[in-house]
Design a protein around this motif. Structure first.
Motif, PDB file in Angstrom:
ATOM      1  N   ILE A 196      27.203 -10.688  -3.567  1.00 38.08           N
ATOM      2  CA  ILE A 196      26.818  -9.454  -4.247  1.00 38.08           C
ATOM      3  C   ILE A 196      25.676  -8.818  -3.462  1.00 38.08           C
ATOM      4  N   PHE A 197      25.868  -7.585  -3.053  1.00 40.89           N
ATOM      5  CA  PHE A 197      24.853  -6.852  -2.311  1.00 40.89           C
ATOM      6  C   PHE A 197      24.153  -5.902  -3.263  1.00 40.89           C
ATOM      7  N   HIS A 198      22.840  -5.930  -3.246  1.00 42.46           N
ATOM      8  CA  HIS A 198      22.036  -4.970  -3.989  1.00 42.46           C
ATOM      9  C   HIS A 198      21.471  -3.989  -2.973  1.00 42.46           C
ATOM     10  N   ILE A 199      21.761  -2.733  -3.176  1.00 39.25           N
ATOM     11  CA  ILE A 199      21.292  -1.705  -2.248  1.00 39.25           C
ATOM     12  C   ILE A 199      20.324  -0.809  -3.008  1.00 39.25           C
ATOM     13  N   PHE A 200      19.109  -0.733  -2.489  1.00 36.32           N
ATOM     14  CA  PHE A 200      18.064   0.095  -3.092  1.00 36.32           C
ATOM     15  C   PHE A 200      17.776   1.257  -2.156  1.00 36.32           C
ATOM     16  N   HIS A 201      17.769   2.455  -2.713  1.00 37.30           N
ATOM     17  CA  HIS A 201      17.370   3.645  -1.963  1.00 37.30           C
ATOM     18  C   HIS A 201      15.965   3.988  -2.437  1.00 37.30           C
ATOM     19  N   VAL A 202      15.008   3.904  -1.518  1.00 39.95           N
ATOM     20  CA  VAL A 202      13.598   4.063  -1.864  1.00 39.95           C
ATOM     21  C   VAL A 202      13.044   5.247  -1.079  1.00 39.95           C
ATOM     22  N   SER A 203      12.270   6.064  -1.769  1.00 44.00           N
ATOM     23  CA  SER A 203      11.563   7.149  -1.082  1.00 44.00           C
ATOM     24  C   SER A 203      10.129   7.180  -1.590  1.00 44.00           C
ATOM     25  N   GLY A 204       9.233   7.581  -0.712  1.00 43.99           N
ATOM     26  CA  GLY A 204       7.822   7.646  -1.061  1.00 43.99           C
ATOM     27  C   GLY A 204       7.005   8.049   0.141  1.00 43.99           C
ATOM     28  N   THR A 205       5.685   7.775   0.085  1.00 49.23           N
ATOM     29  CA  THR A 205       4.790   8.135   1.186  1.00 49.23           C
ATOM     30  C   THR A 205       3.863   6.972   1.489  1.00 49.23           C
ATOM     31  N   GLY A 206       3.318   6.992   2.696  1.00 51.39           N
ATOM     32  CA  GLY A 206       2.362   5.985   3.124  1.00 51.39           C
ATOM     33  C   GLY A 206       2.033   6.192   4.589  1.00 51.39           C
ATOM     34  N   SER A 207       1.177   5.357   5.121  1.00 52.67           N
ATOM     35  CA  SER A 207       0.847   5.452   6.543  1.00 52.67           C
ATOM     36  C   SER A 207       1.870   4.644   7.344  1.00 52.67           C
ATOM     37  N   TYR A 208       1.842   4.870   8.652  1.00 49.98           N
ATOM     38  CA  TYR A 208       2.777   4.169   9.525  1.00 49.98           C
ATOM     39  C   TYR A 208       2.554   2.655   9.443  1.00 49.98           C
ATOM     40  N   ALA A 209       1.294   2.232   9.444  1.00 43.40           N
ATOM     41  CA  ALA A 209       0.974   0.799   9.374  1.00 43.40           C
ATOM     42  C   ALA A 209       1.469   0.196   8.059  1.00 43.40           C
ATOM     43  N   GLN A 210       1.338   0.928   6.965  1.00 41.18           N
ATOM     44  CA  GLN A 210       1.817   0.418   5.674  1.00 41.18           C
ATOM     45  C   GLN A 210       3.332   0.275   5.667  1.00 41.18           C
ATOM     46  N   ILE A 211       4.008   1.234   6.268  1.00 41.17           N
ATOM     47  CA  ILE A 211       5.479   1.168   6.314  1.00 41.17           C
ATOM     48  C   ILE A 211       5.920  -0.034   7.141  1.00 41.17           C
ATOM     49  N   VAL A 212       5.289  -0.228   8.300  1.00 37.70           N
ATOM     50  CA  VAL A 212       5.646  -1.368   9.146  1.00 37.70           C
ATOM     51  C   VAL A 212       5.325  -2.685   8.436  1.00 37.70           C
ATOM     52  N   GLN A 213       4.192  -2.743   7.744  1.00 38.46           N
ATOM     53  CA  GLN A 213       3.810  -3.940   7.006  1.00 38.46           C
ATOM     54  C   GLN A 213       4.820  -4.217   5.890  1.00 38.46           C
ATOM     55  N   THR A 214       5.335  -3.194   5.278  1.00 35.14           N
ATOM     56  CA  THR A 214       6.334  -3.355   4.229  1.00 35.14           C
ATOM     57  C   THR A 214       7.596  -4.012   4.769  1.00 35.14           C
ATOM     58  N   PHE A 215       8.015  -3.606   5.957  1.00 32.06           N
ATOM     59  CA  PHE A 215       9.184  -4.235   6.551  1.00 32.06           C
ATOM     60  C   PHE A 215       8.928  -5.724   6.737  1.00 32.06           C
ATOM     61  N   ASP A 216       7.731  -6.079   7.184  1.00 30.60           N
ATOM     62  CA  ASP A 216       7.388  -7.473   7.406  1.00 30.60           C
ATOM     63  C   ASP A 216       7.360  -8.245   6.090  1.00 30.60           C
ATOM     64  N   ILE A 217       6.826  -7.648   5.035  1.00 36.61           N
ATOM     65  CA  ILE A 217       6.769  -8.319   3.734  1.00 36.61           C
ATOM     66  C   ILE A 217       8.177  -8.569   3.213  1.00 36.61           C
ATOM     67  N   ILE A 218       9.027  -7.590   3.325  1.00 37.92           N
ATOM     68  CA  ILE A 218      10.386  -7.744   2.798  1.00 37.92           C
ATOM     69  C   ILE A 218      11.132  -8.818   3.590  1.00 37.92           C
TER      70      ILE A 218
ATOM     71  N   GLY B 226       0.784  -1.227   0.000  1.00 36.86           N
ATOM     72  CA  GLY B 226       0.000   0.000   0.000  1.00 36.86           C
ATOM     73  C   GLY B 226       0.816   1.277   0.000  1.00 36.86           C
ATOM     74  N   LEU B 227       2.105   1.173  -0.122  1.00 38.22           N
ATOM     75  CA  LEU B 227       2.949   2.373  -0.139  1.00 38.22           C
ATOM     76  C   LEU B 227       2.993   2.960  -1.544  1.00 38.22           C
ATOM     77  N   SER B 228       3.128   4.270  -1.588  1.00 36.36           N
ATOM     78  CA  SER B 228       3.409   4.893  -2.883  1.00 36.36           C
ATOM     79  C   SER B 228       4.906   5.162  -2.932  1.00 36.36           C
ATOM     80  N   VAL B 229       5.489   4.866  -4.074  1.00 36.80           N
ATOM     81  CA  VAL B 229       6.935   4.997  -4.239  1.00 36.80           C
ATOM     82  C   VAL B 229       7.208   6.135  -5.198  1.00 36.80           C
ATOM     83  N   ASP B 230       8.026   7.088  -4.749  1.00 34.83           N
ATOM     84  CA  ASP B 230       8.399   8.215  -5.594  1.00 34.83           C
ATOM     85  C   ASP B 230       9.646   7.894  -6.421  1.00 34.83           C
TER      86      ASP B 230
END
Length: 186
Positions: free
Chosen positions: A105-127, A88-92
């Motif tokens: 090999i390490f892949h490092i992604f720099h991600v910025s965007g917007t969302g609610s606190y619950a969506q951000i926490v849920q994203t950590f769990d999904i990843i 549910g996050l929007s990614v800019d």
């Protein structure tokens, strides 16, 4: 000469002769056992030397790294974007960089965007729930007109290194998946 024969046949010396015969018999047996032990040690060392020579002439075993790289393919920006949008996050923006280190090999992604606190926490769990091993570092979290603006760094890597071996090794205080102060939960 007759004196010598008389002494051999004299019963007074019989015990002495028996003791001397027993001493020589035991001494010969002891020397035979020691020689057999030395021969056994020599054959063991010779066999060990042959095994070392055979091992040193064998070709090097192929690396398991290509297998691991095929097993855990690299994460791409589109797959990461789909995972973030599923939460549910929007990614800019997403930027990617690769670092090849000793462990993989390490892949490092720099991600910025917007969302609610619950969506951000849920994203950590999904990843963290994916088969790939990932680490998420939240760099910045601030309010914005669209919701909470976030900037995070997601590090994924293919080869885990020796951490698993160290984690469950017996010389560590809580090795073999044992919890502190408890029995093995598995």
């Amino acid at each position: 000469m007759a004196d010598w024969k008389r002494r051999l046949n004299d019963r007074a010396y019989t015990v002495t002769f028996l003791l001397l015969a027993l001493f020589f018999l035991l001494g010969g047996g002891f020397l035979k056992l020691m020689a057999a032990e030395k021969e056994n040690l020599s054959s063991v060392l010779e066999r060990e030397n042959r095994m070392v020579k055979a091992f040193s002439t064998r070709p090097a075993a192929p690396s398991s790294r290509p297998f691991l790289e095929n097993l855990f393919p690299a994460v791409s920006s589109p797959s990461l974007l789909a995972s973030l949008e599923a939460a549910g996050l929007s990614v800019d923006s997403i930027t990617e960089e690769q670092k090849e280190e000793e462990m993989g090999i390490f892949h490092i992604f720099h991600v910025s965007g917007t969302g609610s606190y619950a969506q951000i926490v849920q994203t950590f769990d999904i990843i963290k729930g994916k088969e790939r091993w990932s680490a998420v570092n939240l760099k910045e979290l601030k309010r914005s007109p669209k919701g909470l603006a976030y900037e995070m760094e997601i590090r994924t890597f293919q080869i885990r290194g020796t951490y698993e071996e160290e984690k469950y090794s017996p010389h560590r205080p809580y090795g073999h998946r044992e919890e502190p102060g408890g029995k093995n939960p598995l």
